[in-house]
Scaffold this motif. Structure first.
Motif, PDB file in Angstrom:
ATOM      1  N   ASP A   1       4.602 -15.979  -2.166  1.00 63.87           N
ATOM      2  CA  ASP A   1       3.260 -16.297  -1.672  1.00 63.87           C
ATOM      3  C   ASP A   1       2.785 -15.327  -0.601  1.00 63.87           C
ATOM      4  OD1 ASP A   1       3.077 -18.431  -3.420  1.00 63.87           O
ATOM      5  OD2 ASP A   1       3.861 -19.873  -1.957  1.00 63.87           O
ATOM      6  N   ASP A   2       3.702 -14.703   0.148  1.00 63.54           N
ATOM      7  CA  ASP A   2       3.307 -13.712   1.150  1.00 63.54           C
ATOM      8  C   ASP A   2       2.592 -12.533   0.492  1.00 63.54           C
ATOM      9  OD1 ASP A   2       4.419 -15.249   3.141  1.00 63.54           O
ATOM     10  OD2 ASP A   2       6.227 -14.026   3.342  1.00 63.54           O
ATOM     11  N   TYR A   3       2.992 -12.180  -0.725  1.00 63.87           N
ATOM     12  CA  TYR A   3       2.355 -11.067  -1.446  1.00 63.87           C
ATOM     13  C   TYR A   3       1.077 -11.518  -2.140  1.00 63.87           C
ATOM     14  CZ  TYR A   3       6.352  -8.317  -0.245  1.00 63.87           C
ATOM     15  OH  TYR A   3       7.300  -7.631   0.483  1.00 63.87           O
ATOM     16  N   VAL A   4       1.035 -12.768  -2.586  1.00 65.53           N
ATOM     17  CA  VAL A   4      -0.174 -13.302  -3.213  1.00 65.53           C
ATOM     18  C   VAL A   4      -1.279 -13.434  -2.168  1.00 65.53           C
ATOM     19  CG1 VAL A   4      -1.158 -15.312  -4.382  1.00 65.53           C
ATOM     20  CG2 VAL A   4       1.119 -14.494  -5.017  1.00 65.53           C
ATOM     21  N   SER A   5      -0.936 -13.888  -0.967  1.00 62.33           N
ATOM     22  CA  SER A   5      -1.921 -14.087   0.098  1.00 62.33           C
ATOM     23  C   SER A   5      -2.345 -12.779   0.766  1.00 62.33           C
ATOM     24  CB  SER A   5      -1.354 -15.025   1.167  1.00 62.33           C
ATOM     25  OG  SER A   5      -0.326 -14.377   1.911  1.00 62.33           O
ATOM     26  N   GLY A   6      -1.568 -11.716   0.581  1.00 62.02           N
ATOM     27  CA  GLY A   6      -1.894 -10.434   1.212  1.00 62.02           C
ATOM     28  C   GLY A   6      -1.237 -10.244   2.568  1.00 62.02           C
ATOM     29  N   GLU A   7      -0.438 -11.224   3.006  1.00 67.69           N
ATOM     30  CA  GLU A   7       0.253 -11.078   4.291  1.00 67.69           C
ATOM     31  C   GLU A   7       1.215  -9.889   4.244  1.00 67.69           C
ATOM     32  OE1 GLU A   7       3.182 -13.688   7.167  1.00 67.69           O
ATOM     33  OE2 GLU A   7       1.788 -14.730   5.850  1.00 67.69           O
ATOM     34  N   ARG A   8       1.837  -9.709   3.105  1.00 64.84           N
ATOM     35  CA  ARG A   8       2.671  -8.528   2.857  1.00 64.84           C
ATOM     36  C   ARG A   8       2.106  -7.830   1.635  1.00 64.84           C
ATOM     37  NH1 ARG A   8       8.526 -11.321   4.013  1.00 64.84           N
ATOM     38  NH2 ARG A   8       8.317 -11.234   6.261  1.00 64.84           N
ATOM     39  N   LYS A   9       2.195  -6.491   1.613  1.00 62.70           N
ATOM     40  CA  LYS A   9       1.541  -5.739   0.539  1.00 62.70           C
ATOM     41  C   LYS A   9       2.442  -4.661  -0.031  1.00 62.70           C
ATOM     42  CE  LYS A   9      -2.881  -6.298   2.776  1.00 62.70           C
ATOM     43  NZ  LYS A   9      -3.912  -5.712   3.553  1.00 62.70           N
ATOM     44  N   TRP A  10       2.193  -4.350  -1.277  1.00 58.34           N
ATOM     45  CA  TRP A  10       2.750  -3.166  -1.920  1.00 58.34           C
ATOM     46  C   TRP A  10       1.570  -2.482  -2.619  1.00 58.34           C
ATOM     47  CZ3 TRP A  10       2.165  -1.837  -6.909  1.00 58.34           C
ATOM     48  CH2 TRP A  10       1.753  -2.836  -7.778  1.00 58.34           C
ATOM     49  N   TYR A  11       1.649  -1.172  -2.778  1.00 59.94           N
ATOM     50  CA  TYR A  11       0.553  -0.458  -3.431  1.00 59.94           C
ATOM     51  C   TYR A  11       0.999   0.927  -3.863  1.00 59.94           C
ATOM     52  CZ  TYR A  11       0.293   0.739   1.514  1.00 59.94           C
ATOM     53  OH  TYR A  11       0.620   1.090   2.797  1.00 59.94           O
ATOM     54  N   PHE A  12       0.322   1.428  -4.879  1.00 63.04           N
ATOM     55  CA  PHE A  12       0.533   2.799  -5.318  1.00 63.04           C
ATOM     56  C   PHE A  12      -0.262   3.728  -4.416  1.00 63.04           C
ATOM     57  CE2 PHE A  12       1.330   0.681  -9.435  1.00 63.04           C
ATOM     58  CZ  PHE A  12       2.476   1.343  -9.852  1.00 63.04           C
ATOM     59  N   THR A  13       0.345   4.807  -3.956  1.00 62.74           N
ATOM     60  CA  THR A  13      -0.402   5.860  -3.264  1.00 62.74           C
ATOM     61  C   THR A  13      -0.632   7.037  -4.205  1.00 62.74           C
ATOM     62  OG1 THR A  13       1.630   6.808  -2.355  1.00 62.74           O
ATOM     63  CG2 THR A  13       0.436   5.201  -0.980  1.00 62.74           C
ATOM     64  N   ILE A  14       0.167   7.108  -5.253  1.00 61.76           N
ATOM     65  CA  ILE A  14      -0.013   8.089  -6.328  1.00 61.76           C
ATOM     66  C   ILE A  14       0.235   7.348  -7.635  1.00 61.76           C
ATOM     67  CG2 ILE A  14       0.849  10.188  -7.432  1.00 61.76           C
ATOM     68  CD1 ILE A  14       1.955  11.039  -4.698  1.00 61.76           C
ATOM     69  N   LEU A  15      -0.645   7.515  -8.598  1.00 61.77           N
ATOM     70  CA  LEU A  15      -0.431   7.022  -9.953  1.00 61.77           C
ATOM     71  C   LEU A  15      -1.244   7.918 -10.872  1.00 61.77           C
ATOM     72  CD1 LEU A  15       0.802   5.072 -11.964  1.00 61.77           C
ATOM     73  CD2 LEU A  15      -1.087   3.481 -11.505  1.00 61.77           C
ATOM     74  N   GLU A  16      -0.558   8.896 -11.454  1.00 60.27           N
ATOM     75  CA  GLU A  16      -1.260   9.842 -12.318  1.00 60.27           C
ATOM     76  C   GLU A  16      -0.444  10.115 -13.571  1.00 60.27           C
ATOM     77  OE1 GLU A  16      -1.815  13.193  -9.720  1.00 60.27           O
ATOM     78  OE2 GLU A  16       0.159  13.994 -10.140  1.00 60.27           O
ATOM     79  N   ILE A  17      -1.141  10.551 -14.599  1.00 54.99           N
ATOM     80  CA  ILE A  17      -0.527  10.859 -15.884  1.00 54.99           C
ATOM     81  C   ILE A  17      -0.672  12.353 -16.116  1.00 54.99           C
ATOM     82  CG2 ILE A  17      -0.493  10.330 -18.351  1.00 54.99           C
ATOM     83  CD1 ILE A  17      -0.017   7.901 -16.404  1.00 54.99           C
TER      84      ILE A  17
END
Length: 147
Positions: A112-128
């Protein structure tokens, strides 16, 4: 020998279908499907660490390289990243999860911490990129710039 081969094919198919369960669509970039899943490392223990698993599938006719980098932020200001990674995908191929080295431990044990946005993950690079020329074919619009 034929029975053994059939058994191996059936087992592999079942395992592949089971392992893909729970992935959510993230993006489609240049005929590469990108999916993600956040789950406990031990599905029967809600106190086990969380893990982000990636899924890449090349549905196009061109062999490609998926180049990515993931950052994981905690609400306390701690940050980790995957480093820049590349995954080669031939036409029709898919790679996902721990089997392919596409799993990353997240902070905490509460999804739930990730669903609520309290903790986050994200791509800084995503290319093909084209596998043979190295030319960038497309870049995801869903990347986040890091400050």
């Amino acid at each position: 020998m034929k029975k053994l081969l059939v058994l191996v094919i059936v087992a592999t198919t079942c395992l592949s279908a089971f392992c893909q369960k729970g992935y959510s669509d993230f993006d489609s970039v240049a005929n590469v499907l990108v999916k993600t899943k956040i789950a406990h490392t031990n599905s029967k223990d809600n106190n086990s660490p969380l893990e982000l698993s990636l899924y890449f599938q090349n549905v196009g006719a061109t062999d490609v390289i998926v180049r990515y980098q993931i950052f994981i932020d905690d609400n306390n200001g701690d940050r980790r990243h995957s480093g820049k990674k590349e995954v080669k995908l031939k036409h029709g191929q898919k790679q996902f999860g721990k089997i392919s080295g596409l799993a990353y431990e997240l902070f905490g044990t509460n999804i739930d911490d990730y669903v609520s946005g309290e903790r986050k993950w994200y791509f800084t690079i995503l290319e093909i990129k084209d596998m043979y020329t190295g030319e960038v074919i497309a870049t995801s619009d869903k990347v986040v710039e890091v400050d």
